[in-house]
Structure formats: C-alpha cells, structure tokens
Design an enzyme around this catalytic site. Sequence first.
Site, short mmCIF file in Angstrom:
data_model
loop_
_atom_site.label_atom_id
_atom_site.label_comp_id
_atom_site.label_asym_id
_atom_site.label_seq_id
_atom_site.Cartn_x
_atom_site.Cartn_y
_atom_site.Cartn_z
N LEU A 53 0.84 -1.21 0.00
CA LEU A 53 0.00 0.00 0.00
C LEU A 53 0.87 1.25 0.00
CD1 LEU A 53 -2.48 -1.49 2.60
CD2 LEU A 53 -3.04 -0.87 0.23
N PRO A 54 0.28 2.42 -0.24
CA PRO A 54 1.11 3.63 -0.33
C PRO A 54 1.93 3.93 0.92
CG PRO A 54 -1.07 4.04 -1.28
CD PRO A 54 -1.12 2.69 -0.64
N LYS A 96 14.74 0.97 4.12
CA LYS A 96 14.14 1.38 2.84
C LYS A 96 14.09 2.91 2.73
CE LYS A 96 11.75 1.59 -0.93
NZ LYS A 96 12.35 1.36 -2.24
N LYS A 125 7.38 11.08 0.20
CA LYS A 125 7.00 10.40 1.46
C LYS A 125 8.22 9.70 2.05
CE LYS A 125 6.02 6.39 0.91
NZ LYS A 125 5.75 4.99 0.61
P1 NAD Z 1 0.60 2.64 -6.37
O1 NAD Z 1 0.04 3.97 -5.98
O2 NAD Z 1 0.78 2.32 -7.80
O3 NAD Z 1 -0.32 1.47 -5.74
C1 NAD Z 1 -0.94 1.54 -4.50
C2 NAD Z 1 -2.20 0.69 -4.59
O4 NAD Z 1 -2.83 0.67 -3.32
C3 NAD Z 1 -3.24 1.24 -5.58
O5 NAD Z 1 -3.69 0.19 -6.42
C4 NAD Z 1 -4.37 1.74 -4.68
O6 NAD Z 1 -5.66 1.63 -5.29
C5 NAD Z 1 -4.24 0.83 -3.50
N1 NAD Z 1 -4.78 1.37 -2.25
C6 NAD Z 1 -4.62 2.62 -1.74
N2 NAD Z 1 -5.24 2.69 -0.54
C7 NAD Z 1 -5.77 1.47 -0.30
C8 NAD Z 1 -6.51 0.91 0.79
N3 NAD Z 1 -6.82 1.63 1.87
N4 NAD Z 1 -6.89 -0.38 0.70
C9 NAD Z 1 -6.59 -1.13 -0.39
N5 NAD Z 1 -5.89 -0.66 -1.46
C10 NAD Z 1 -5.49 0.62 -1.39
O7 NAD Z 1 1.96 2.48 -5.56
P2 NAD Z 1 3.19 1.51 -5.88
O8 NAD Z 1 4.14 2.23 -6.77
O9 NAD Z 1 2.67 0.16 -6.22
O10 NAD Z 1 3.86 1.49 -4.43
C11 NAD Z 1 3.35 0.73 -3.34
C12 NAD Z 1 4.34 0.85 -2.20
O11 NAD Z 1 5.61 0.35 -2.62
C13 NAD Z 1 4.59 2.29 -1.72
O12 NAD Z 1 4.81 2.28 -0.34
C14 NAD Z 1 5.85 2.69 -2.48
O13 NAD Z 1 6.54 3.72 -1.81
C15 NAD Z 1 6.59 1.38 -2.52
N6 NAD Z 1 7.54 1.17 -3.64
C16 NAD Z 1 7.27 1.57 -4.91
C17 NAD Z 1 8.18 1.32 -5.94
C18 NAD Z 1 7.94 1.74 -7.38
O14 NAD Z 1 8.89 1.73 -8.18
N7 NAD Z 1 6.72 2.09 -7.78
C19 NAD Z 1 9.37 0.65 -5.66
C20 NAD Z 1 9.60 0.22 -4.35
C21 NAD Z 1 8.68 0.48 -3.35
#
Ligand code: NAD
Length: 304
Positions: free
Chosen positions: A72-73, A187, A256
């Site tokens: 999740l975010p 991280k 964040k």
């Molecule tokens: P994203 O915004 O693409 O995905 C987040 C998902 O969570 C979305 O599908 C959203 O609909 C869902 N969501 C939000 N609130 C919710 C809730 N209350 N219940 C259920 N679902 C909910 O983000 P992402 O890029 O997939 O990143 C996810 C996590 O991984 C974050 O913490 C980010 O910092 C981390 N991350 C991202 C990357 C990257 O390259 N994108 C790499 C490493 C880590």
Amino acid sequence: MTTTNAGERIAFIGLGTMGQPMARRLAEAGHALSLFDIDAAVVQRLAQEFGATAATSPVEAAKGASIVITMLPSSKEVDATILGVAGAPGVPGAPGVLSVLAPGSFVIDMSSSDPMRTRALAETVAKAGSTLVDAPVSGAVRRARDGTLSIMIGGAEASLERLRTVLSAMGTQIFHVGADGAGHAMKALNNYVSAAALVATVEALHVGEKFGIDPAVMTKVFNASTGKNNTTENKVAQFMLSGKYDSGFLLALMAKDVGIAIGLAETLGIDAPMGHVCADLWREAAAGSPRTTDHTEMYHLLRD
Ligand code: NAD
C-alpha cells in the site's frame, strides 16, 4: 518451525504498480491468492488472470489466509487495513484484518512504511497472536516483474526463514537487517540516498547544459566516472532526456520516503542538514504537482 510452505493461502492487499507484478509472481509460484484493492475493477481483472479469489474487503481477503501481504502507499493505509477504521460517532467503522487472522498467521508489510509506526503495529499484531514482518522492496517495476527485487526484512530471523519460500517468488536478494521496523528504516534511508543523488545529478545536468555541454554526453561521462549513480545509469537517458517520465515510481511516494528518513533522523536526535534540504525539495515538488507525477519529472521541475 516448518520451512516448506509452497502453496500458501495468501491475501494480497494493494494491487498498484508494484503490487500487481508481485502478486502475479506469487500466483505463478503456485500460491492460492485472495486479492483486495480499493480499485474493484483491478481486483476483478487480476483475479481472473491469476485464477485468484476477488475479495470486496481486506477482512474478506484475509479470512482463511495464513499470510497477509500489504503493498500500500504508506503506513496510514497499512494501519487502517490491519487494525480497521474507526467509524464516525454512532456509526460502525470498518473492521481490520487482525479481527479475522488465525493465531500464528503472518502479516508481511512490503510497502515503504514508517518504521516507528511499524514497530507499534508489530506489537499490536503480536498481542493478537500473529507476527508482522516488514519487508519493503527496491528495484522498481521491472525487477518486480522479473521477481528479482531486493527485499529488506525487519523482524525475527525465524520469521524470515518461515517466509523465505514466499519472499523468494518476488525477490532474489533478501536481507535480514534487524528487529521490527528495521526493514522500513533501511528502505527510507535507501530512498533518501537515491533521492539526494537524483537531485544532485539533475542540478549538475542543468548547470552543464547552460554552460554548453550536452546532457546526454554528460550522462555518458558520469557513467564512466565517479559521479555514476542509479539516476545516471537508469533514469536520465531512459526517463528524463527521453521525455517519457514513466519510471513507474510516483514523485509523491519518493517525497514520502525522504520525509520518513528525515523524520527518523529527528526522532533519533541526529542532525541531517542535507536531508532537510532534500526533503523540502521533494515535498514542495510533490505539493505543487498532480498525484500521478512520476518522480523522474524532478528533471524539469527543478529546472522550471
Ligand atoms: P501505487 O500507488 O501504484 O499502488 C498503490 C495501490 O494501493 C493502488 O492500487 C491503490 O488503489 C491501493 N490502495 C490505496 N489505498 C488502499 C486501501 N486503503 N486499501 C486497499 N488498497 C489501497 O503504488 P506503488 O508504486 O505500487 O507502491 C506501493 C508501495 O511500494 C509504496 O509504499 C511505495 O513507496 C513502494 N515502492 C514503490 C516502488 C515503485 O517503483 N513504484 C518501488 C519500491 C517500493
């Protein structure tokens, strides 16, 4: 403690840019998945593609699962998912995953969450008879698709061994970095270093360009010299100079992460002057941009 756990029942919650390819890897490894995201259309589509169960709430997804994975975010959504959301006065809130988890189950938070909040959450989960492991990832969407993420584990080493088979479907470099929250601390600190290098690289490119040096040439020189870093190698040509700005990692998420790292420094009483400048730059850029802005757009945001 058993270590053979192929074919686990896993609830996967959060199917965004990273969650989708990670859940796909688990389905391909033969685990039975139950999926939840607030985007119901994504849940339906992926459930069909993976042969998984589509759930309409986190609690429904977690029923009967021995492992719940959150992607999740931030800690805000993770806490709400695990602990539930309080209702308005007189109105029942939404229950959390913890209300249906069988004792002995695991919650793996793979989101980039706040380590102090993770510590508190791990304590609450432990009181309920289950175990929370923080397991954030690095490597972006390409390595999520390949199953070659690096994974940073906070929690007991025995938990890592219990979960190694599951984690190995998503990552090839799995590090146990310390106790509860240490994975999330690692991280955030990793992304601070990455974010600071990105800003330094972009500033240098703008200065060089104004002096008359082609940024593409500069990038080649960096990559053959001591200025080489992840931004010069994997972002400048691919997402910045190409004008694509589609790395798959949102500016808001990087802001964040840097904020978490600097918050941690403050909590621990450590002076991090450069970190504060860096955090301010990312926070202001995120505040002035739509949520969908990719973090590589710092290239033009810092110039303009
Ligand atoms: P994203 O915004 O693409 O995905 C987040 C998902 O969570 C979305 O599908 C959203 O609909 C869902 N969501 C939000 N609130 C919710 C809730 N209350 N219940 C259920 N679902 C909910 O983000 P992402 O890029 O997939 O990143 C996810 C996590 O991984 C974050 O913490 C980010 O910092 C981390 N991350 C991202 C990357 C990257 O390259 N994108 C790499 C490493 C880590």
